[in-house]
Design a protein around this motif. Structure first.
Motif, PDB file in Angstrom:
ATOM      1  N   VAL A   2       0.922  -1.172  -0.271  1.00 26.00           N
ATOM      2  CA  VAL A   2       0.128   0.036  -0.307  1.00 26.00           C
ATOM      3  C   VAL A   2       0.964   1.628  -0.112  1.00 26.00           C
ATOM      4  N   SER A   3       0.472   2.650  -0.647  1.00 26.26           N
ATOM      5  CA  SER A   3       1.178   3.754  -0.202  1.00 26.26           C
ATOM      6  C   SER A   3       0.488   4.561  -0.788  1.00 26.26           C
ATOM      7  N   LEU A   4       1.209   6.114  -0.283  1.00 29.07           N
ATOM      8  CA  LEU A   4      -0.011   7.402   0.074  1.00 29.07           C
ATOM      9  C   LEU A   4       0.986   8.731  -0.688  1.00 29.07           C
ATOM     10  N   PHE A  16       5.628  20.627  -3.622  1.00 31.66           N
ATOM     11  CA  PHE A  16       6.556  19.923  -3.085  1.00 31.66           C
ATOM     12  C   PHE A  16       5.600  18.309  -3.224  1.00 31.66           C
ATOM     13  N   ASP A  17       6.838  17.483  -2.960  1.00 32.70           N
ATOM     14  CA  ASP A  17       5.982  16.100  -3.589  1.00 32.70           C
ATOM     15  C   ASP A  17       6.073  15.130  -2.203  1.00 32.70           C
ATOM     16  N   SER A  18       5.585  14.516  -2.015  1.00 35.82           N
ATOM     17  CA  SER A  18       5.476  12.846  -1.421  1.00 35.82           C
ATOM     18  C   SER A  18       5.023  11.496  -0.950  1.00 35.82           C
ATOM     19  N   SER A  19       5.625  10.825  -0.793  1.00 30.71           N
ATOM     20  CA  SER A  19       5.056   9.974  -0.466  1.00 30.71           C
ATOM     21  C   SER A  19       5.668   8.924   0.561  1.00 30.71           C
ATOM     22  N   VAL A  20       4.607   7.898   1.530  1.00 30.12           N
ATOM     23  CA  VAL A  20       4.885   6.804   1.893  1.00 30.12           C
ATOM     24  C   VAL A  20       4.608   5.421   1.725  1.00 30.12           C
TER      25      VAL A  20
END
Length: 386
Positions: free
Chosen positions: A195-197, A204-208
């Motif tokens: 899973v990712s978000l 600005f870009d971000s993810s986990v």
């Protein structure tokens, strides 16, 4: 007009109307052929004790070609499909262990609900974290973290998978993937789930992301049989940094990344935690237990002119009993929107003991291991997209 003639005329009109309708539907379908050719000349200071000069394809990404199909179903819905092949530009051989469409091959539906895709697909780790990496920005394959231990460079794709991509809400987008192992009577064997978000706002870009793979030896590393404790094991991984952990029962990756753009510059940072869980001791894997890699990547690029970009980054990986630090430098010159020239330099230093129980040696991804703790690579290449 006779009744029979009237009946015949109706048939002709029905057939004509059907033909026009079919033509209208087919006219809304689109097939796109795309691809990349990437080749370079490379120098390495030490591969198995010798310096080397060689042709080296795929410096900024493997050569490939593919077909992207999209059919408009109306009301914002569409059918989609993709077939993507990877190959060696110098030899013409197939990559991905000889698979014809080893990179991606899927079919699915897209609409206001998002997208649902079925087939062989990229891991969500690559989808979620590649954007902020030194590899994507300027270093290519040589910038991958310890021979791509976390799969950000997408060394393997996931077969038999279902992927869901949500629409974007206030900058947020969620994704989920489930892959069936395909082993009769054992649902968990070879199972993959992630899973990712992500969150994007202006520059600005971000993810986990979280990913877990059962039985990686056979499900992603293409071993012919599962490892058995105390038995023989035909290990397909030759990278000393983690080949000793290839008999793990589970492979887990947790990662986070962010990137910020301003005034022609881009700064990226990412962290991954890769765990080889429940490693089985076999004839070719002397380790038993759980082994962890913690990896950090900090990088920056700057657009000097509209056609010239430079980049620099440093990656550091803390393995179970070894440490790997690597400095990456790169420059790109765009001849056009489709064609660029590139220069990449990488230097890696290793310390400690590797997964096989031997003194750790440097190994930049794509090169053979050095005979010492250091390895330097320089390459100049050309990349064309179509």
């Amino acid at each position: 007009m006779q009744p029979r003639d009237t009946h015949l005329m109706k048939k002709v009109l029905v057939l004509a109307a059907s033909s026009v309708a079919a033509t209208s539907v087919f006219a809304q379908s689109m097939v796109t052929l795309y691809g990349t050719m990437d080749d370079s000349f490379a120098y390495s200071s030490n591969q198995s004790g010798q310096h080397d000069y060689q042709m080296s394809q795929g410096g900024l990404g493997s050569s490939k070609w593919g077909l992207l199909i999209k059919e408009d179903l109306g009301s914002g819905y569409s059918a989609v499909a993709r077939m993507e092949n990877g190959f060696d530009a110098n030899s013409g051989k197939l990559n991905n262990n000889g698979r014809l469409f080893g990179r991606q091959t899927y079919v699915g539906l897209s609409g206001p609900f998002g997208s649902v895709l079925l087939g062989r697909q990229y891991d969500l780790v690559a989808d979620a974290l590649l954007f902020a990496s030194s590899s994507l920005k300027f270093a290519g394959i040589w910038g991958a973290h310890v021979n791509d231990v976390d799969n950000i460079w997408c060394s393997y794709s996931l077969s038999n998978s279902i992927k869901y991509l949500s629409p974007t809400f206030a900058g947020f987008r969620a994704s989920a993937l489930f892959s069936f192992g395909g082993v009769p009577g054992d649902f968990s064997s070879g199972k993959k789930e992630s899973v990712s978000l992500s969150y994007n706002y202006q520059s600005f870009d971000s993810s986990v992301v979280f990913s877990r793979i059962n039985n990686p030896a056979t499900s992603i590393y293409d071993a012919t049989a599962q490892p058995v404790s105390g038995g023989s094991f035909a290990n397909t991984i030759t990278v000393p940094a983690f080949s000793g952990y290839a008999s793990a029962q589970k492979l887990q990756v947790i990662g986070a990344a962010l990137n910020y753009k301003f005034w022609g510059a881009s700064i990226g940072a990412e962290y991954t935690n890769t765990r080889f869980q429940d490693v089985v001791r076999t004839s070719s894997t002397p380790f038993a237990g759980t082994a962890t890699f913690n990896t950090f990547d900090l990088n920056a690029t700057y657009l000097i002119t509209p056609t010239v970009q430079v980049g620099a980054g440093y990656t550091y990986s803390k393995a179970e009993t070894a440490r790997y630090g690597q400095l990456n430098l790169g420059a790109q010159y765009y001849l056009s929107k489709q064609t660029l020239l590139y220069l990449v330099g990488a230097w890696q230093h290793a310390t400690g003991t590797d997964s096989t129980g031997k003194t750790a040696v440097a190994q930049i991804y794509g090169l053979s291991p050095s005979s010492t703790s250091n390895q330097l690579g320089l390459r100049v290449g050309i990349r064309h997209n179509f």
